[in-house]
Design a protein around this motif. Structure first.
Motif, PDB file in Angstrom:
ATOM      1  N   GLY A 143      24.009  24.606  73.226  1.00 55.77           N
ATOM      2  CA  GLY A 143      25.087  24.982  74.130  1.00 55.77           C
ATOM      3  C   GLY A 143      26.021  26.056  73.607  1.00 55.77           C
ATOM      4  N   PHE A 144      25.623  26.768  72.583  1.00 58.74           N
ATOM      5  CA  PHE A 144      26.458  27.824  72.018  1.00 58.74           C
ATOM      6  C   PHE A 144      26.210  29.159  72.715  1.00 58.74           C
ATOM      7  N   GLU A 145      27.249  29.963  72.790  1.00 53.92           N
ATOM      8  CA  GLU A 145      27.119  31.360  73.182  1.00 53.92           C
ATOM      9  C   GLU A 145      26.939  32.175  71.904  1.00 53.92           C
ATOM     10  N   LEU A 146      25.985  33.105  71.925  1.00 52.29           N
ATOM     11  CA  LEU A 146      25.615  33.805  70.696  1.00 52.29           C
ATOM     12  C   LEU A 146      26.081  35.245  70.689  1.00 52.29           C
ATOM     13  N   GLY A 147      26.470  35.700  69.502  1.00 47.84           N
ATOM     14  CA  GLY A 147      26.743  37.108  69.291  1.00 47.84           C
ATOM     15  C   GLY A 147      25.471  37.810  68.852  1.00 47.84           C
ATOM     16  N   SER A 148      25.535  39.117  68.700  1.00 53.72           N
ATOM     17  CA  SER A 148      24.356  39.882  68.277  1.00 53.72           C
ATOM     18  C   SER A 148      24.027  39.590  66.818  1.00 53.72           C
ATOM     19  N   THR A 149      22.800  39.856  66.448  1.00 53.65           N
ATOM     20  CA  THR A 149      22.350  39.641  65.070  1.00 53.65           C
ATOM     21  C   THR A 149      22.517  40.914  64.261  1.00 53.65           C
ATOM     22  N   THR A 150      23.114  40.787  63.105  1.00 56.06           N
ATOM     23  CA  THR A 150      23.254  41.902  62.163  1.00 56.06           C
ATOM     24  C   THR A 150      22.267  41.698  61.027  1.00 56.06           C
ATOM     25  N   VAL A 151      21.461  42.719  60.753  1.00 56.90           N
ATOM     26  CA  VAL A 151      20.415  42.622  59.734  1.00 56.90           C
ATOM     27  C   VAL A 151      20.691  43.611  58.613  1.00 56.90           C
ATOM     28  N   ARG A 152      20.608  43.134  57.358  1.00 55.09           N
ATOM     29  CA  ARG A 152      20.764  44.000  56.198  1.00 55.09           C
ATOM     30  C   ARG A 152      19.404  44.426  55.677  1.00 55.09           C
ATOM     31  N   MET A 153      19.404  45.449  54.837  1.00 58.24           N
ATOM     32  CA  MET A 153      18.145  45.969  54.311  1.00 58.24           C
ATOM     33  C   MET A 153      17.454  45.005  53.351  1.00 58.24           C
ATOM     34  N   ASP A 154      18.163  43.983  52.864  1.00 58.74           N
ATOM     35  CA  ASP A 154      17.545  42.999  51.980  1.00 58.74           C
ATOM     36  C   ASP A 154      16.969  41.809  52.748  1.00 58.74           C
ATOM     37  N   GLY A 155      17.021  41.872  54.090  1.00 58.63           N
ATOM     38  CA  GLY A 155      16.466  40.797  54.909  1.00 58.63           C
ATOM     39  C   GLY A 155      17.460  39.712  55.258  1.00 58.63           C
ATOM     40  N   ALA A 156      18.681  39.782  54.720  1.00 55.68           N
ATOM     41  CA  ALA A 156      19.719  38.843  55.134  1.00 55.68           C
ATOM     42  C   ALA A 156      20.142  39.181  56.557  1.00 55.68           C
ATOM     43  N   ALA A 157      20.480  38.162  57.332  1.00 58.89           N
ATOM     44  CA  ALA A 157      20.848  38.389  58.725  1.00 58.89           C
ATOM     45  C   ALA A 157      21.937  37.407  59.138  1.00 58.89           C
ATOM     46  N   ASP A 158      22.847  37.866  59.991  1.00 63.61           N
ATOM     47  CA  ASP A 158      23.976  37.060  60.463  1.00 63.61           C
ATOM     48  C   ASP A 158      24.032  37.071  61.985  1.00 63.61           C
ATOM     49  N   PHE A 159      24.533  35.983  62.544  1.00 65.86           N
ATOM     50  CA  PHE A 159      24.968  36.006  63.940  1.00 65.86           C
ATOM     51  C   PHE A 159      26.086  34.984  64.099  1.00 65.86           C
ATOM     52  N   THR A 160      26.900  35.169  65.124  1.00 66.08           N
ATOM     53  CA  THR A 160      27.978  34.241  65.413  1.00 66.08           C
ATOM     54  C   THR A 160      27.594  33.379  66.608  1.00 66.08           C
ATOM     55  N   MET A 161      28.148  32.166  66.652  1.00 68.02           N
ATOM     56  CA  MET A 161      27.925  31.292  67.801  1.00 68.02           C
ATOM     57  C   MET A 161      29.220  30.563  68.118  1.00 68.02           C
ATOM     58  N   THR A 162      29.496  30.438  69.427  1.00 70.31           N
ATOM     59  CA  THR A 162      30.755  29.865  69.896  1.00 70.31           C
ATOM     60  C   THR A 162      30.479  28.842  70.989  1.00 70.31           C
ATOM     61  N   ARG A 163      31.219  27.748  70.943  1.00 72.50           N
ATOM     62  CA  ARG A 163      31.083  26.716  71.977  1.00 72.50           C
ATOM     63  C   ARG A 163      32.454  26.131  72.267  1.00 72.50           C
ATOM     64  N   GLY A 164      32.729  25.911  73.570  1.00 68.94           N
ATOM     65  CA  GLY A 164      34.001  25.327  73.960  1.00 68.94           C
ATOM     66  C   GLY A 164      35.054  26.377  74.275  1.00 68.94           C
ATOM     67  N   LYS A 165      36.202  25.910  74.747  1.00 75.45           N
ATOM     68  CA  LYS A 165      37.301  26.797  75.131  1.00 75.45           C
ATOM     69  C   LYS A 165      38.618  26.272  74.553  1.00 75.45           C
ATOM     70  N   GLY A 166      39.567  27.186  74.449  1.00 75.92           N
ATOM     71  CA  GLY A 166      40.915  26.809  74.050  1.00 75.92           C
ATOM     72  C   GLY A 166      40.978  26.099  72.712  1.00 75.92           C
ATOM     73  N   SER A 167      41.695  24.979  72.694  1.00 73.57           N
ATOM     74  CA  SER A 167      41.883  24.237  71.445  1.00 73.57           C
ATOM     75  C   SER A 167      40.605  23.535  70.991  1.00 73.57           C
ATOM     76  N   GLN A 168      39.609  23.440  71.898  1.00 74.84           N
ATOM     77  CA  GLN A 168      38.358  22.760  71.578  1.00 74.84           C
ATOM     78  C   GLN A 168      37.264  23.720  71.120  1.00 74.84           C
ATOM     79  N   VAL A 169      37.593  24.994  70.977  1.00 78.29           N
ATOM     80  CA  VAL A 169      36.566  25.981  70.657  1.00 78.29           C
ATOM     81  C   VAL A 169      36.017  25.752  69.241  1.00 78.29           C
ATOM     82  N   GLN A 170      34.719  25.959  69.107  1.00 82.17           N
ATOM     83  CA  GLN A 170      34.034  25.886  67.810  1.00 82.17           C
ATOM     84  C   GLN A 170      33.390  27.241  67.534  1.00 82.17           C
ATOM     85  N   ARG A 171      33.730  27.819  66.407  1.00 81.61           N
ATOM     86  CA  ARG A 171      33.170  29.128  66.044  1.00 81.61           C
ATOM     87  C   ARG A 171      32.460  29.027  64.699  1.00 81.61           C
TER      88      ARG A 171
END
Length: 301
Positions: A30-58
């Protein structure tokens, strides 16, 4: 339903497949996803968010770089610094390292409140999914060539190519003395007269280490060939394979692995097996892209 996913299977996957699985599981959660960032060493990141207001999880999810699939304290510290720079306060971290975590990495991750996920944990979570999702993830995750890594520069499949053997001086006196004062992962072949690993350092040698003497105060992991002495001082740990003229393990030190006392000339623990690595064979006419691809080199897991 029998378990489809195993740690060994996940360890054999391309880093790109691992990220696709992680993103798919986050969407299922149930998370909303951000774009994936990839480094030249193969490491990769993305953000995910769920909920609104005071209940938000990032969360920020990071896949460890290919050559460090067993995460060290250095990688955890780097990720912790990234989390401190997040624009959204309260963003928590999830570090995915299929090869596991060193003891110091786990300790630091707990201090920084970073969730750690290795291949065993990921396999268990995949097998716990409802059967329809588990089957879908399995079939898509293992479709086609799922083991050959993807070049993070051009996103094309890499090739196994031989590595040139490093040239070292013929005389021991011409070799350098090496001192490791901070935790590190050393990817190249090491040849030295004397190597010292200091206290509170955790050094992983991915290739064979050749030296006359090795002195360890901290934690060293690798394959060591010593024409002289390997000395473990109190509180130190050495893991791997050792061939040396003499080995001294002082009280409070730990030596885990196979040890062999040399009688004749020093020998290679690798039996002179040809060394290969994953490299990108991009022959693009785009010179800038080709230059990036030439910098990518992945060790064989």
């Amino acid at each position: 339903m029998s378990a489809r996913w195993t740690a060994d299977l996940l360890l054999s996957l391309d880093w790109c497949r691992i990220m696709e699985l992680a993103r798919a599981m986050a969407l299922f959660g149930g998370f909303e996803l951000g774009s994936t960032t990839v480094r030249m060493d193969g490491a990769a990141d993305f953000t995910m968010t769920r909920g609104k207001g005071s209940q938000v999880q990032r969360y920020r999810v990071r896949l460890a770089e290919w050559n460090q699939w067993q995460a060290t304290a250095v990688g955890v510290e780097e990720f912790a610094q990234t989390l401190k720079k997040e624009k959204q306060r309260g963003t928590r971290g999830v570090l995915l390292a299929p090869g596991g975590f060193s003891s110091s990495a786990l300790h630091l991750a707990r201090q920084c409140q970073i969730e750690t996920v290795d291949a065993d944990i990921l396999a268990a979570r995949l097998n716990e999914l409802p059967e329809t999702h588990s089957v879908f993830f399995y079939e898509t995750g293992t479709l086609g060539d799922y083991g050959t890594p993807t070049c993070p520069a051009c996103m094309k499949r890499m090739e196994l190519l031989p590595e040139p053997r490093p040239q070292t001086p013929g005389r021991v006196s011409a070799l350098p003395d090496l001192s490791y004062r901070t935790s590190d992962i050393v990817a190249e072949v090491v040849a030295a007269r004397r190597i010292e690993i200091h206290r509170n350092c955790e050094v992983y040698f991915l290739r064979e280490v050749h030296a006359r003497d090795v002195i360890v105060h901290g934690h060293a992991v690798g394959n060591f060939v010593c024409d002289g002495c390997l000395l473990l001082n109190p509180g130190s740990v050495v893991e791997g394979t050792v061939a040396a003229r003499s080995v001294m393990v002082r009280p409070g030190a730990v030596l885990n692995g196979e040890t062999r006392i040399l009688q004749g000339a020093p020998e290679s623990l690798a039996q002179e097996a040809p060394s290969v690595a994953w490299r990108c064979a991009n022959r693009s006419l785009n010179a800038k892209l080709r230059a990036k691809c030439e910098q990518v080199m992945f060790r064989v897991h």
